[in-house]
Design a protein around this motif. Sequence first.
Motif: not given
Length: 359
Positions: A62-70, A103-106, A108-114
């Motif tokens: 999901a990290y790769i597919d969502g482009g979260w690395g950037s 407050e971080s999108e990273y 709240q959008g990825f780390m917490r939900p996963h």
Amino acid sequence: MDHDFIDTIYEAAVVPELSKGPGLLDQLARRSQSRDGVLMGVSPDGDFRWIGNDSVIPKMQAYIDGGWGSKNPYLHSEERSRKFAEPRFLMDTDVMSVEEMMESEYYQGFMRPHGCFWHAGTGITSPSGDIIKLSVHRSFEEGPLPKEVTTALTELRPHLARAALLASRLKFEQIKSTVDAMETLGIWAAALKNGRLVVANKSFASLIPGVIRDHRRRLVFAQKAADARWASLLDARVAKLGGSFPIAAEDEHPAMVVHALPIAGAAHDIFNAADLLLAITPVLKDAKVDDGILAGLYDLTPAEASVAREIGLGRSVDEVAKSRDVSVGTVRAQLHAVFDKTGSKRQIDLARLIFGLSK
């Protein structure tokens, strides 16, 4: 210090498969009161590879597919990146405040939900310039990692770093052995990573700089047509798909065929020394050429291979069409496909390629 676990670290360096599943990374996570253990490799060009325990696999996908690395906030701050370069394990709260994380999108959008909100990690620089990132994670609901976790991990870090460097060196030696073995078979061979030369056997090295040039950005072929074909393969991620292309004969050398062969499993190997083998074979003037060989060298269909051989022998399109009882249009279409696959533009270029004629 747990000497049995240290033995496990070095064993996994020699047998990388032991890092996955219930192996080293899973054990490291559980010892750190975490759920996920992941090892990531990032090249100077941004090439990204990873392995992990079973729980982290869907998260990393999901990290790769969502482009979260950037969107990783650690990469957007020189100060944060510098901290992770220190020779120790850090917790996220050593680099960002809890308020910033909330407050971080990273986060709240990825780390917490996963379920990987809280983590500890470190970076290790390999001789190739790759950054090896090792981290453990657990969910937001489980709370921040205790301070003693990073203390214990930091004690293990020298062993983890040495094991990573050992694994990297072993991979290089395996690749070198493969390239040297191809020398005995009369194949000019080299191993590449991200288009750049890693190691070459003596025959391949003899082609430098006349036929091939070892530039810092990528390997370059002296002939413009060959280099354009090589560049197009790199753009198409040849390390995954492979491909072949010709080098036309010149006074100094016969015609050659370059085969780009992906190194199996390299995309999933953190310590891969190379991702591509280049194998170059000469096309000798008096060599017998059959349709099967042509089809294999250039990915031609049987009909295209037959047309290529006939045209290479100097027969005209009309003559080939008549001998096969097909239309001239059919032969022309097949010939255009041959030109495209071999990188040739004219019938004389095709003849030179197939039969090794000099310029």
